[in-house]
Design a protein around this motif. Structure first.
Motif, short mmCIF file in Angstrom:
data_model
loop_
_atom_site.label_atom_id
_atom_site.label_comp_id
_atom_site.label_asym_id
_atom_site.label_seq_id
_atom_site.Cartn_x
_atom_site.Cartn_y
_atom_site.Cartn_z
N PHE A 81 0.83 -1.20 0.00
CA PHE A 81 0.00 0.00 0.00
C PHE A 81 0.87 1.25 0.00
O PHE A 81 0.58 2.22 -0.70
CB PHE A 81 -0.93 0.04 1.21
N VAL A 82 1.93 1.24 0.79
CA VAL A 82 2.81 2.41 0.89
C VAL A 82 3.57 2.62 -0.41
O VAL A 82 3.62 3.73 -0.94
CB VAL A 82 3.78 2.26 2.08
N THR A 83 4.17 1.57 -0.94
CA THR A 83 5.05 1.72 -2.10
C THR A 83 4.33 1.79 -3.43
O THR A 83 4.86 2.35 -4.39
CB THR A 83 6.09 0.58 -2.15
N GLU A 84 3.11 1.23 -3.50
CA GLU A 84 2.38 1.23 -4.77
C GLU A 84 1.14 2.13 -4.76
O GLU A 84 0.59 2.43 -5.80
CB GLU A 84 1.98 -0.19 -5.15
N GLY A 85 0.70 2.51 -3.57
CA GLY A 85 -0.52 3.29 -3.46
C GLY A 85 -1.74 2.41 -3.65
O GLY A 85 -1.63 1.22 -3.93
N LYS A 93 7.33 7.53 -2.35
CA LYS A 93 8.56 7.22 -3.09
C LYS A 93 9.79 7.48 -2.22
O LYS A 93 9.76 8.32 -1.32
CB LYS A 93 8.65 8.09 -4.35
N GLY A 94 10.86 6.78 -2.53
CA GLY A 94 12.15 7.08 -1.95
C GLY A 94 12.42 6.50 -0.57
O GLY A 94 13.37 6.91 0.08
N LEU A 95 11.62 5.55 -0.11
CA LEU A 95 11.89 4.94 1.19
C LEU A 95 12.78 3.72 1.02
O LEU A 95 12.56 2.90 0.13
CB LEU A 95 10.58 4.49 1.87
N SER A 96 13.77 3.61 1.88
CA SER A 96 14.60 2.41 1.88
C SER A 96 13.80 1.27 2.52
O SER A 96 12.76 1.50 3.15
CB SER A 96 15.88 2.65 2.68
N ASP A 97 14.29 0.05 2.37
CA ASP A 97 13.63 -1.09 3.01
C ASP A 97 13.56 -0.90 4.52
O ASP A 97 12.56 -1.23 5.15
CB ASP A 97 14.35 -2.39 2.67
#
Length: 112
Positions: A81-85, A93-97
């Motif tokens: 949900f966070v990375t793809e919306g 965008k731009g969060l590391s693992d």
């Protein structure tokens, strides 16, 4: 005897490290709060309740992040949900693992 104990302890530490690596990064809720405040709070509010103005403008429902529905999601689902919306909700965008794991650890602290 001391060497055997040391060898066993080292073995346990190595096993824990490998398990952590195999199952993904372990999140730090305190670090996650800092990321959340910077990247998430503008839409989801400081307390996770959701920004009513954003919800109205986007014509979406922003569930409280501490709600049963959100908390029932597996970490992998929350990461997606966070990375793809979702639908109209934009991805972050731009969060590391590690930052992603930290944010999820923080969201878990919002459980009602």
């Amino acid at each position: 005897m001391a060497r055997k104990v040391a060898a066993v302890l080292i073995g346990i530490l190595v096993a824990l490290a490998l398990a952590s690596w195999a199952f993904g990064a372990t999140g730090n809720a305190e670090a996650g709060k800092a990321v959340y405040d910077k990247k998430c709070a503008s839409c989801h509010a400081k307390d996770g309740a959701g920004n009513p103005g954003i919800a109205k403008a986007m014509k979406v429902e922003l569930r409280h992040l501490g709600s049963k529905e959100v908390q029932a999601q597996k970490d992998e689902e929350l990461k997606k949900f966070v990375t793809e919306g979702t639908a109209k909700k934009k991805p972050v965008k731009g969060l590391s693992d590690q930052e992603l794991a930290d944010v999820i650890a923080y969201v878990r602290t919002l459980k009602k």
